[in-house]
Design a protein around this motif. Structure first.
Motif, PDB file in Angstrom:
ATOM      1  N   ILE A 131      -1.533   8.518  -9.214  1.00  0.00           N
ATOM      2  CA  ILE A 131      -0.776   8.120  -8.040  1.00  0.00           C
ATOM      3  C   ILE A 131       0.695   7.833  -8.396  1.00  0.00           C
ATOM      4  O   ILE A 131       1.584   8.081  -7.598  1.00  0.00           O
ATOM      5  N   ILE A 171       4.316   9.067  -6.782  1.00  0.00           N
ATOM      6  CA  ILE A 171       5.411   8.157  -6.425  1.00  0.00           C
ATOM      7  C   ILE A 171       6.715   8.634  -7.049  1.00  0.00           C
ATOM      8  O   ILE A 171       7.766   8.639  -6.393  1.00  0.00           O
ATOM      9  N   LEU A 227       9.208   2.927  -4.539  1.00  0.00           N
ATOM     10  CA  LEU A 227       7.943   2.396  -4.047  1.00  0.00           C
ATOM     11  C   LEU A 227       8.172   1.137  -3.218  1.00  0.00           C
ATOM     12  O   LEU A 227       7.559   0.957  -2.170  1.00  0.00           O
ATOM     13  N   ARG A 260       7.044   0.569   0.663  1.00  0.00           N
ATOM     14  CA  ARG A 260       6.132  -0.510   1.024  1.00  0.00           C
ATOM     15  C   ARG A 260       6.704  -1.431   2.097  1.00  0.00           C
ATOM     16  O   ARG A 260       5.977  -2.226   2.675  1.00  0.00           O
ATOM     17  N   CYS A 307      -0.759  13.016  -2.230  1.00  0.00           N
ATOM     18  CA  CYS A 307      -1.937  12.373  -2.810  1.00  0.00           C
ATOM     19  C   CYS A 307      -3.211  13.109  -2.423  1.00  0.00           C
ATOM     20  O   CYS A 307      -4.096  13.310  -3.261  1.00  0.00           O
ATOM     21  N   GLN A 336      -6.949   3.633  -1.197  1.00  0.00           N
ATOM     22  CA  GLN A 336      -6.020   3.439  -2.306  1.00  0.00           C
ATOM     23  C   GLN A 336      -4.585   3.771  -1.895  1.00  0.00           C
ATOM     24  O   GLN A 336      -3.648   3.082  -2.283  1.00  0.00           O
ATOM     25  N   THR A 350      -1.427   1.164  -1.902  1.00  0.00           N
ATOM     26  CA  THR A 350      -0.176   1.492  -2.587  1.00  0.00           C
ATOM     27  C   THR A 350       1.023   1.333  -1.655  1.00  0.00           C
ATOM     28  O   THR A 350       2.077   0.860  -2.070  1.00  0.00           O
TER      29      THR A 350
END
Length: 109
Positions: free
Chosen positions: A16, A20, A31, A35, A54, A64, A68
């Motif tokens: 993952i 990113i 990231l 978020r 992903c 997941q 993230t």
């Protein structure tokens, strides 16, 4: 460069954090910025890019991906179903090239 079929047939999945790094390189968003709860179009496109990459290149599921991105799994599912804009298609093509480079570097020719 190898064809996408080559990578799907012969190479292991990416982590993952590889995704990113590709999203950050292509969109410029880290990231931490992905978020955040900001909903401007560019960040939403970057999140959508993350989810779609992903799905294609990692063994991870929506739970997941949501963790993230600091969201729940249904938000990741909605991003995967979201319509792709013309601007998104441009970053998608660039990201596909970057994924190809990462796989070639990581798994060899």
């Amino acid at each position: 460069m190898r064809s996408p079929k080559f990578w799907k047939d012969y190479c292991r999945e990416l982590e993952i954090f590889d995704i990113i790094n590709v999203v950050t390189k292509v969109t410029g968003y880290t990231l931490g910025q992905l978020r955040s709860h900001a909903r401007n179009k560019e960040k939403v496109d970057a999140r959508q890019l993350f989810v779609l990459l992903c799905l294609e290149n990692t063994p991870y599921g929506f739970v997941q991906m949501g963790i993230t991105l600091n969201r729940d799994h249904s938000s990741a599912m909605n991003l995967s179903k979201r319509e792709r804009s013309d601007a998104f298609e441009k970053i998608w093509e660039e990201a596909a090239k970057e994924i190809d480079k990462v796989k070639e570097k990581e798994f060899g020719a």
